[in-house]
Motif scaffolding. Structure first.
Motif, PDB file in Angstrom:
ATOM      1  N   THR A  11       7.422   0.120   2.397  1.00 32.08           N
ATOM      2  CA  THR A  11       7.673   1.781   1.588  1.00 32.08           C
ATOM      3  C   THR A  11       7.657   1.235   0.480  1.00 32.08           C
ATOM      4  O   THR A  11       6.677   2.009  -0.869  1.00 32.08           O
ATOM      5  N   VAL A  12       8.027   0.335  -0.440  1.00 25.08           N
ATOM      6  CA  VAL A  12       8.097   0.046  -1.521  1.00 25.08           C
ATOM      7  C   VAL A  12       6.392  -0.465  -2.493  1.00 25.08           C
ATOM      8  O   VAL A  12       6.627   0.329  -2.961  1.00 25.08           O
ATOM      9  N   PHE A  13       5.828  -0.814  -1.710  1.00 20.72           N
ATOM     10  CA  PHE A  13       4.315  -0.626  -1.792  1.00 20.72           C
ATOM     11  C   PHE A  13       3.655   0.750  -1.846  1.00 20.72           C
ATOM     12  O   PHE A  13       2.598   0.541  -2.436  1.00 20.72           O
ATOM     13  N   GLY A  14       3.936   1.400  -1.384  1.00 17.07           N
ATOM     14  CA  GLY A  14       3.768   2.421  -1.119  1.00 17.07           C
ATOM     15  C   GLY A  14       4.144   3.501  -2.478  1.00 17.07           C
ATOM     16  O   GLY A  14       2.902   3.808  -2.547  1.00 17.07           O
ATOM     17  N   VAL A  15       5.446   3.323  -2.901  1.00 15.31           N
ATOM     18  CA  VAL A  15       5.947   3.867  -4.077  1.00 15.31           C
ATOM     19  C   VAL A  15       4.794   3.287  -5.061  1.00 15.31           C
ATOM     20  O   VAL A  15       4.252   4.295  -6.172  1.00 15.31           O
ATOM     21  N   ASN A  55     -12.695   4.432 -11.778  1.00 20.20           N
ATOM     22  CA  ASN A  55     -11.012   4.586 -12.177  1.00 20.20           C
ATOM     23  C   ASN A  55     -10.812   6.051 -11.478  1.00 20.20           C
ATOM     24  O   ASN A  55      -9.808   6.359 -11.052  1.00 20.20           O
ATOM     25  N   ILE A  56     -11.991   6.456 -11.327  1.00 20.58           N
ATOM     26  CA  ILE A  56     -11.602   7.971 -10.914  1.00 20.58           C
ATOM     27  C   ILE A  56     -11.747   7.835  -9.356  1.00 20.58           C
ATOM     28  O   ILE A  56     -10.420   8.675  -9.281  1.00 20.58           O
ATOM     29  N   ALA A  57     -12.481   7.014  -9.168  1.00 23.91           N
ATOM     30  CA  ALA A  57     -12.025   6.791  -7.601  1.00 23.91           C
ATOM     31  C   ALA A  57     -11.241   5.960  -7.300  1.00 23.91           C
ATOM     32  O   ALA A  57     -10.080   6.342  -6.039  1.00 23.91           O
ATOM     33  N   PHE A  58     -10.214   5.691  -7.900  1.00 18.01           N
ATOM     34  CA  PHE A  58      -9.346   4.313  -7.660  1.00 18.01           C
ATOM     35  C   PHE A  58      -8.393   5.467  -7.577  1.00 18.01           C
ATOM     36  O   PHE A  58      -7.325   4.731  -6.946  1.00 18.01           O
ATOM     37  N   VAL A  59      -7.768   6.607  -9.155  1.00 20.78           N
ATOM     38  CA  VAL A  59      -6.266   7.023  -8.015  1.00 20.78           C
ATOM     39  C   VAL A  59      -6.999   7.799  -7.135  1.00 20.78           C
ATOM     40  O   VAL A  59      -5.358   7.951  -6.300  1.00 20.78           O
ATOM     41  N   VAL A  60      -7.689   8.278  -6.446  1.00 18.98           N
ATOM     42  CA  VAL A  60      -8.585   8.968  -5.006  1.00 18.98           C
ATOM     43  C   VAL A  60      -7.513   7.735  -3.844  1.00 18.98           C
ATOM     44  O   VAL A  60      -6.785   8.448  -3.295  1.00 18.98           O
ATOM     45  N   LEU A  61      -8.183   6.601  -4.215  1.00 23.21           N
ATOM     46  CA  LEU A  61      -7.833   6.230  -3.030  1.00 23.21           C
ATOM     47  C   LEU A  61      -6.366   5.438  -3.038  1.00 23.21           C
ATOM     48  O   LEU A  61      -5.719   4.595  -2.283  1.00 23.21           O
ATOM     49  N   LEU A  62      -6.080   4.967  -4.411  1.00 19.94           N
ATOM     50  CA  LEU A  62      -4.728   4.909  -4.528  1.00 19.94           C
ATOM     51  C   LEU A  62      -3.800   5.697  -4.063  1.00 19.94           C
ATOM     52  O   LEU A  62      -2.851   5.373  -3.208  1.00 19.94           O
ATOM     53  N   THR A  63      -3.983   7.003  -4.339  1.00 16.07           N
ATOM     54  CA  THR A  63      -2.656   8.259  -3.240  1.00 16.07           C
ATOM     55  C   THR A  63      -2.996   8.228  -2.098  1.00 16.07           C
ATOM     56  O   THR A  63      -1.633   8.054  -1.328  1.00 16.07           O
ATOM     57  N   ILE A  64      -4.524   8.269  -1.452  1.00 13.29           N
ATOM     58  CA  ILE A  64      -4.389   7.701  -0.518  1.00 13.29           C
ATOM     59  C   ILE A  64      -3.556   6.790   0.748  1.00 13.29           C
ATOM     60  O   ILE A  64      -2.704   6.668   1.643  1.00 13.29           O
ATOM     61  N   ALA A  65      -4.187   5.450  -0.033  1.00 15.07           N
ATOM     62  CA  ALA A  65      -3.456   4.247   1.193  1.00 15.07           C
ATOM     63  C   ALA A  65      -1.282   4.598   0.172  1.00 15.07           C
ATOM     64  O   ALA A  65      -1.212   3.810   0.852  1.00 15.07           O
ATOM     65  N   GLY A  66      -1.277   4.679  -1.108  1.00 16.77           N
ATOM     66  CA  GLY A  66       0.263   5.305  -0.727  1.00 16.77           C
ATOM     67  C   GLY A  66       0.876   6.217  -0.158  1.00 16.77           C
ATOM     68  O   GLY A  66       1.541   5.723   0.667  1.00 16.77           O
ATOM     69  N   ILE A  67       0.423   7.518   0.581  1.00 19.57           N
ATOM     70  CA  ILE A  67       0.379   7.929   1.605  1.00 19.57           C
ATOM     71  C   ILE A  67       0.336   7.277   3.136  1.00 19.57           C
ATOM     72  O   ILE A  67       1.963   7.573   3.903  1.00 19.57           O
ATOM     73  N   LEU A  68      -0.622   6.893   3.268  1.00 21.85           N
ATOM     74  CA  LEU A  68      -0.419   5.630   4.419  1.00 21.85           C
ATOM     75  C   LEU A  68       0.222   4.698   4.168  1.00 21.85           C
ATOM     76  O   LEU A  68       1.595   4.598   5.669  1.00 21.85           O
ATOM     77  N   ALA A  69       1.089   3.846   3.503  1.00 22.51           N
ATOM     78  CA  ALA A  69       1.619   3.185   3.262  1.00 22.51           C
ATOM     79  C   ALA A  69       2.827   3.388   3.798  1.00 22.51           C
ATOM     80  O   ALA A  69       4.175   2.773   4.461  1.00 22.51           O
ATOM     81  N   LEU A  70       3.460   4.794   3.168  1.00 20.89           N
ATOM     82  CA  LEU A  70       4.484   5.122   3.737  1.00 20.89           C
ATOM     83  C   LEU A  70       4.758   5.991   5.299  1.00 20.89           C
ATOM     84  O   LEU A  70       6.124   5.961   5.587  1.00 20.89           O
ATOM     85  N   ARG A  71       3.707   5.978   6.250  1.00 23.25           N
ATOM     86  CA  ARG A  71       3.603   6.705   7.253  1.00 23.25           C
ATOM     87  C   ARG A  71       2.870   5.794   7.889  1.00 23.25           C
ATOM     88  O   ARG A  71       3.334   6.022   9.419  1.00 23.25           O
TER      89      ARG A  71
END
Length: 239
Positions: A11-15, A55-71
């Motif tokens: 959860t922490v890593f997702g945030v 870095n634009i791709a990085f923003v998209v992937l980190l957003t997806i990765a963060g949501i998945l880490a929380l779920r």
């Protein structure tokens, strides 16, 4: 106990991933605004830089990765591979940028480096790689990522060489025939750049295969899914 700690850490890593995505987006916006204010042809070609594209791709992937880490308890394989590829590009771009700034300083050429450039080229990739080794639920990266990481830089380079003569501008000096001594310098510089991409990708593959600390390890999948008709590991692997 170890499983509960791993879930909390996940959860922490997702945030943290979502926060990093937000910081990267803010830095990109600031860099665009800062560049446009300078009224140069380089600022007008903001989206032509490999750093900004990755870095634009990085923003998209980190957003997806963060949501998945929380779920979810584990990252899907495709996300791990995609993050490894994008990290390879952003880290290598940072290394090249640092070398260019260093060489410019030696030659007495002034290069302004705003805080957004420092974040995009140095701090964000460094922090993300540090987290890469500790992120619970991450997958090991396959070795085929190393040659795959070269595809985008090669295609970007070809597009840049085609576009450069048309608009009279190149994002990096070693791609500009007017600024190199000849074909040999171009070939050597390009080979060094591609070699750096491959080295960075290799390091990320090795880091992804390092064992996690015991408190961050997920409980064995077989024990956590005894009642499930299908193993969790197989479901995640097919995502």
């Amino acid at each position: 106990m170890g499983g509960d700690t791993a879930v909390k850490a996940r959860t922490v890593f997702g945030v943290l991933r979502l926060s990093a995505a937000a910081i990267c987006l803010v830095a990109l916006i600031h860099r665009l605004a800062w560049g446009l204010a300078s009224n140069t042809i380089a600022s007008q070609n903001f989206f032509a830089y490999l750093t900004n594209q990755s870095n634009i791709a990085f923003v998209v992937l980190l957003t997806i990765a963060g949501i998945l880490a929380l779920r979810t308890a584990q990252d899907p394989r495709w996300l791990t591979v995609a993050l490894a590829l994008v990290l390879t590009w952003t880290i290598t771009a940072g290394i090249v940028f640092a070398i260019l700034v260093w060489q410019a300083g030696i030659r007495g050429i002034r290069i302004d480096v705003p805080w957004s450039d420092q974040v995009l080229h140095f701090w964000l990739p460094a922090c993300t790689v540090a987290a890469w080794a500790l992120a619970p639920g991450h997958r090991s990266v396959p070795w085929r990522v190393i040659p795959a990481s070269l595809i985008y830089p090669v295609l970007w380079g070809i597009a840049t060489l085609i576009r450069g003569p048309i608009i009279g501008w190149y994002p990096y000096y070693f791609l500009d025939p007017r600024q190199v001594s000849g074909p040999s310098e171009f070939v050597v510089s390009s080979a060094i750049a591609l070699g750096t991409f491959a080295i960075v990708a290799t390091m990320l593959v090795l880091i992804s295969r390092m064992p996690l600390p015991p408190m961050l390890r997920q409980p064995p999948v077989e024990e956590a899914s005894e009642a499930a008709p299908e193993p969790v590991r197989e479901r995640v692997g097919q995502t």
